[in-house]
Design an enzyme around this catalytic site. Structure first.
Site, PDB file in Angstrom:
ATOM      1  CB  SER A 251      14.479  28.652  40.294  1.00  0.00           C
ATOM      2  OG  SER A 251      14.230  28.681  38.907  1.00  0.00           O
TER       3      SER A 251
ATOM      4  CE1 TYR B 210      18.875  31.661  39.830  1.00  0.00           C
ATOM      5  CE2 TYR B 210      17.607  30.180  38.439  1.00  0.00           C
ATOM      6  CZ  TYR B 210      17.656  31.155  39.416  1.00  0.00           C
ATOM      7  OH  TYR B 210      16.492  31.626  39.974  1.00  0.00           O
TER       8      TYR B 210
END
Length: 170
Positions: free
Chosen positions: A133, A146
């Site tokens: 990501s 995350y």
């Protein structure tokens, strides 16, 4: 072999591959949703198995790889897509939630890569795709765990690639 295949990007990736004739192993925790995706994609004429898997359980990772190899003989492509994401103040996360995010987002892809790599090297072919990501390149508010796990996945991917390149140049 696609993890996180029951929702989000997983079904989209699976459909794109099925439309190109790839045989698929779909993995996710939710057996019903996973089988729903598998049934829809089987209509495209490709062989698909769904293997309900909790990526936080190392024994289930090994079972997933065995099931894949039993059904198809080898794994040509591993797509580490599954991830957990929190959107909250970091201090609201429990220790067990943080550990689960690290296990699913980082440890599981590393372990699955290790489990499939020997077969890929023996066969002289294969691909490991780790879905990271932009959060792995710079933190975002309310996504500390995350972002950290995705940064770790980027680092793992780059290091594994560098190590594998030394084999081809030897």
């Amino acid at each position: 072999l696609i993890t996180g295949a029951s929702r989000g990007l997983g079904p989209v990736i699976a459909e794109a591959l099925a439309r190109r004739g790839a045989h698929l192993v779909l993995a996710a925790r939710n057996a019903r949703e996973l089988e729903r995706v598998a049934q829809r994609l089987r209509a495209l004429g490709t062989r698909i198995i769904s293997v309900p898997t909790d990526l936080a359980d190392a024994t289930q990772l090994a079972r997933l790889v065995r099931a894949s190899e039993t059904e198809f003989g080898r794994i040509d492509v591993l797509i580490n897509n599954a991830a957990l994401e929190q959107v909250d103040f970091f201090e609201h996360l429990t220790t067990s939630e943080t550990a689960q995010y690290v296990t699913v987002n980082l440890t599981a892809p590393i372990q699955l890569s290790r489990l499939v790599l020997a077969g890929m090297l023996k066969g002289g072919t294969g691909h490991i795709v780790n879905i990271a990501s932009v959060a792995g390149f710079g933190g975002a508010a309310f996504g500390e765990t995350y972002g950290a796990t995705k940064a770790g996945l980027v680092g793992f991917t780059r290091s594994l690639r560098a190590s594998l390149k030394t084999r081809s140049s030897a």
